[in-house]
Structure formats: structure tokens, C-alpha cells
Design a protein around this motif. Structure first.
Motif, PDB file in Angstrom:
ATOM      1  N   ARG A 129      -2.198  -5.239  -4.703  1.00  0.00           N
ATOM      2  CA  ARG A 129      -3.402  -6.040  -4.454  1.00  0.00           C
ATOM      3  C   ARG A 129      -3.858  -5.549  -3.000  1.00  0.00           C
ATOM      4  N   VAL A 130      -2.944  -5.261  -2.296  1.00  0.00           N
ATOM      5  CA  VAL A 130      -2.911  -4.755  -0.816  1.00  0.00           C
ATOM      6  C   VAL A 130      -4.375  -3.738  -0.954  1.00  0.00           C
ATOM      7  N   GLY A 131      -4.402  -3.163  -1.931  1.00  0.00           N
ATOM      8  CA  GLY A 131      -5.462  -1.858  -2.196  1.00  0.00           C
ATOM      9  C   GLY A 131      -5.085  -0.761  -1.639  1.00  0.00           C
ATOM     10  N   ARG A 132      -6.269  -0.040  -1.431  1.00  0.00           N
ATOM     11  CA  ARG A 132      -5.919   1.496  -1.357  1.00  0.00           C
ATOM     12  C   ARG A 132      -5.508   1.675   0.101  1.00  0.00           C
ATOM     13  N   VAL A 133      -4.729   2.823   0.293  1.00  0.00           N
ATOM     14  CA  VAL A 133      -3.955   3.233   1.575  1.00  0.00           C
ATOM     15  C   VAL A 133      -4.712   4.388   1.862  1.00  0.00           C
ATOM     16  N   LYS A 134      -5.182   4.510   3.078  1.00  0.00           N
ATOM     17  CA  LYS A 134      -5.859   5.772   3.569  1.00  0.00           C
ATOM     18  C   LYS A 134      -4.950   7.198   3.514  1.00  0.00           C
ATOM     19  N   GLY A 135      -5.499   7.851   2.995  1.00  0.00           N
ATOM     20  CA  GLY A 135      -4.636   9.242   2.895  1.00  0.00           C
ATOM     21  C   GLY A 135      -3.594   9.367   1.675  1.00  0.00           C
ATOM     22  N   PHE A 136      -3.563   8.245   0.842  1.00  0.00           N
ATOM     23  CA  PHE A 136      -2.818   8.330  -0.336  1.00  0.00           C
ATOM     24  C   PHE A 136      -3.532   7.995  -1.404  1.00  0.00           C
ATOM     25  N   ASN A 149       5.549  -0.922 -11.162  1.00  0.00           N
ATOM     26  CA  ASN A 149       5.888  -0.137 -10.008  1.00  0.00           C
ATOM     27  C   ASN A 149       4.556   0.264  -9.463  1.00  0.00           C
ATOM     28  N   LEU A 150       4.686   0.815  -8.014  1.00  0.00           N
ATOM     29  CA  LEU A 150       3.767   1.101  -7.393  1.00  0.00           C
ATOM     30  C   LEU A 150       4.173   2.379  -6.466  1.00  0.00           C
ATOM     31  N   CYS A 151       3.242   3.385  -6.994  1.00  0.00           N
ATOM     32  CA  CYS A 151       3.844   4.752  -6.588  1.00  0.00           C
ATOM     33  C   CYS A 151       2.387   5.457  -5.879  1.00  0.00           C
ATOM     34  N   LEU A 152       2.597   5.828  -4.483  1.00  0.00           N
ATOM     35  CA  LEU A 152       1.378   6.745  -3.816  1.00  0.00           C
ATOM     36  C   LEU A 152       1.938   8.168  -3.403  1.00  0.00           C
ATOM     37  N   SER A 153       1.044   8.792  -3.330  1.00  0.00           N
ATOM     38  CA  SER A 153       1.353  10.369  -2.753  1.00  0.00           C
ATOM     39  C   SER A 153       0.441  10.722  -1.610  1.00  0.00           C
ATOM     40  N   GLY A 154       0.636  11.213  -0.593  1.00  0.00           N
ATOM     41  CA  GLY A 154      -0.022  11.552   0.463  1.00  0.00           C
ATOM     42  C   GLY A 154      -1.081  12.617  -0.084  1.00  0.00           C
ATOM     43  N   ARG A 155      -2.302  12.575   0.455  1.00  0.00           N
ATOM     44  CA  ARG A 155      -3.107  13.598   0.281  1.00  0.00           C
ATOM     45  C   ARG A 155      -2.819  14.799   1.112  1.00  0.00           C
ATOM     46  N   SER A 156      -2.588  14.752   2.226  1.00  0.00           N
ATOM     47  CA  SER A 156      -2.668  15.862   3.264  1.00  0.00           C
ATOM     48  C   SER A 156      -1.156  16.000   3.653  1.00  0.00           C
ATOM     49  N   ASN A 157      -0.128  15.426   3.043  1.00  0.00           N
ATOM     50  CA  ASN A 157       1.182  15.606   3.717  1.00  0.00           C
ATOM     51  C   ASN A 157       2.151  15.387   2.578  1.00  0.00           C
ATOM     52  N   ASP A 158       3.359  15.627   2.576  1.00  0.00           N
ATOM     53  CA  ASP A 158       4.280  15.529   1.472  1.00  0.00           C
ATOM     54  C   ASP A 158       5.041  14.283   1.354  1.00  0.00           C
ATOM     55  N   ILE A 159       4.463  13.325   1.613  1.00  0.00           N
ATOM     56  CA  ILE A 159       4.995  11.997   1.812  1.00  0.00           C
ATOM     57  C   ILE A 159       4.511  11.169   0.420  1.00  0.00           C
ATOM     58  N   ASP A 160       5.540  10.634  -0.039  1.00  0.00           N
ATOM     59  CA  ASP A 160       5.449   9.914  -1.265  1.00  0.00           C
ATOM     60  C   ASP A 160       6.163   8.822  -1.180  1.00  0.00           C
ATOM     61  N   PHE A 161       5.485   7.441  -1.666  1.00  0.00           N
ATOM     62  CA  PHE A 161       5.929   6.061  -1.776  1.00  0.00           C
ATOM     63  C   PHE A 161       6.228   5.662  -3.041  1.00  0.00           C
ATOM     64  N   LEU A 162       7.406   5.274  -3.449  1.00  0.00           N
ATOM     65  CA  LEU A 162       7.725   4.756  -4.772  1.00  0.00           C
ATOM     66  C   LEU A 162       8.313   3.338  -4.748  1.00  0.00           C
ATOM     67  N   LEU A 163       7.896   2.437  -4.991  1.00  0.00           N
ATOM     68  CA  LEU A 163       8.491   1.011  -5.318  1.00  0.00           C
ATOM     69  C   LEU A 163       8.560   0.628  -6.904  1.00  0.00           C
ATOM     70  N   TYR A 164       9.445   0.231  -7.214  1.00  0.00           N
ATOM     71  CA  TYR A 164       9.526  -0.089  -8.654  1.00  0.00           C
ATOM     72  C   TYR A 164      10.548  -0.969  -9.105  1.00  0.00           C
ATOM     73  N   ASP A 165      10.576  -1.539 -10.121  1.00  0.00           N
ATOM     74  CA  ASP A 165      11.581  -2.720 -10.850  1.00  0.00           C
ATOM     75  C   ASP A 165      12.845  -1.905 -11.130  1.00  0.00           C
ATOM     76  N   LEU A 166      13.851  -1.862 -10.430  1.00  0.00           N
ATOM     77  CA  LEU A 166      15.063  -1.129 -10.845  1.00  0.00           C
ATOM     78  C   LEU A 166      15.675  -1.495 -12.113  1.00  0.00           C
ATOM     79  N   SER A 167      15.593  -2.670 -12.719  1.00  0.00           N
ATOM     80  CA  SER A 167      16.128  -3.007 -13.603  1.00  0.00           C
ATOM     81  C   SER A 167      15.406  -2.756 -14.897  1.00  0.00           C
ATOM     82  N   ALA A 168      14.238  -2.731 -14.660  1.00  0.00           N
ATOM     83  CA  ALA A 168      13.410  -2.034 -15.928  1.00  0.00           C
ATOM     84  C   ALA A 168      13.633  -0.779 -16.120  1.00  0.00           C
ATOM     85  N   ALA A 169      13.563  -0.040 -14.765  1.00  0.00           N
ATOM     86  CA  ALA A 169      13.978   1.451 -15.006  1.00  0.00           C
ATOM     87  C   ALA A 169      15.323   1.900 -15.339  1.00  0.00           C
TER      88      ALA A 169
END
Length: 199
Positions: A129-136, A149-169
Motif C-alpha cells: 500500500r505504500v505505493g510506487r517507489v520512484k525509479g523502481f 510478495n512485493l518485488c521491485l526492480s530498478g529502472r536505471s540501476n541493477d538493484i532489485d528488492f524482493l520481500l516474500y512469505d518464506l513459508s509459502a515459497a
């Protein structure tokens, strides 16, 4: 909170030197072809995976080093560097050392225990719900198909953020591997209140 670091180290060689190293690696029986790379798993138990990419323009060797499998305490950087250098030097027959490689990537994995299975879902809902993250921008990963899960990838960098339910994975991956029902339940209960994050 459990923290682990995985480092990617890479080295580009000319054709002759690459072929010498690759031929030596082929003498072992641990090479597997995956996509356009050959992966040597002989050092996996010691925390290192070696991959060879023999493309037309670049002959590249890549190492993935898992700090928690190399040393007991990943924060002891001196010991980590010494052990990593020793294993690399031995693997390459003393022709190449850690200093011949460039740090080309790093993954920081953190397991956050939020107290209960319900809280995992609640935290992920709030974060989305935090919404969009600039540049991702949002991305989907096959291994997280059907997992909260919540997964974001950087538009102009090689940074990825992954947050997920480990039990479900874990449940999803084990179900695909035909793991027994009791084992699935046991594994799920061990990680039921954890959000895994990668950055």
C-alpha cells in the motif's frame, strides 16, 4: 533476524587463458550446462559456485560466494576474505587469486521474524500500500508464483528488492519436488512467521 551475504565476483580472460581454465574444470565431473553457461558445482559445499561463459565477444568466469557457507560468522570479513582467497587460489591451481576478480554484484538476504503467520500477510499488505517507489517498477518471479510478495526492480540501476512469505515459497517449491505431507508441514511451521528479503 538472520542476515546472509552472497557475492558475485567476475573475471574476463582472453581466449587462450579462458580455455586453459575451462579445460581444467572439465576434468572434474561437476560441470552442468545451464542456458548459455557451464556451471561447476564442485565447490558448492564450500560456499562457491563457478560459472563459465564462453561467448563470442567475452570469455567470462563468474563466482557466486555464499558467506554463510564459507565462514560461521559472515561479519568476520578478514576470515571470510582469507578463506575465499584460499579456495579460489586452490581451485585455479595457484594461477588466479581473489585479487584477479572484480566484485560485480552482491545480494543481501535478511529473514525477519514478524511473530506469526497472520503478521506476514499483514506486513506485506501494508508494504504494497505504500505505493510506487520512484525509479523502481514491480516485477514477477517464477519461483514466487502464487506466493504473497512485493518485488521491485530498478529502472536505471541493477538493484532489485524482493520481500516474500518464506513459508509459502518453501511450500510451493517442495510441492513441486513431491515432498511428503508431514515434511511440508514441519518445514512450513519452522518458517511460518518469516518475511524473507533480498536486495
Amino acid at each position: 533476524m538472520v542476515i546472509n551475504h552472497t557475492f558475485e565476483l567476475s573475471m574476463t580472460l582472453d581466449t587462450d587463458h579462458f580455455q586453459q581454465v575451462f579445460t581444467r574444470a572439465c576434468e572434474g565431473s561437476y560441470l552442468k550446462e545451464v542456458d548459455d553457461e557451464c556451471i561447476d558445482t564442485s565447490l558448492m559445499e564450500k560456499g562457491i559456485m563457478v560459472s563459465f561463459r564462453d561467448s563470442r565477444y567475452k570469455k567470462k568466469i563468474r563466482l557466486l560466494a555464499n558467506a554463510s557457507l564459507i565462514v560461521d560468522d559472515g561479519n568476520d570479513t578478514d576470515k571470510l576474505i582469507r578463506k575465499l582467497d584460499k579456495r579460489i587460489t586452490e581451485y585455479f591451481g595457484h594461477k588466479y587469486t581473489l585479487n584477479d576478480f572484480t566484485l560485480s554484484g552482491m545480494t543481501l538476504t535478511v529473514d525477519i521474524d514478524v511473530g506469526s503467520r497472520v503478521s506476514v500477510s499483514d506486513y506485506l499488505k501494508v508494504l504494497r500500500r505504500v505505493g510506487r517507489v520512484k525509479g523502481f517498477f514491480p516485477v514477477d518471479y517464477e519461483f514466487l508464483d502464487g506466493v504473497d510478495n512485493l518485488c521491485l526492480s530498478g529502472r536505471s540501476n541493477d538493484i532489485d528488492f524482493l520481500l516474500y512469505d518464506l513459508s509459502a515459497a518453501v511450500m510451493s517449491q517442495r510441492r513441486n519436488a513431491d515432498t511428503g505431507r508431514k515434511l511440508l508441514k514441519s518445514m512450513s511451521s519452522q518458517v511460518g512467521s518469516i518475511i524473507r528479503t533480498h536486495a
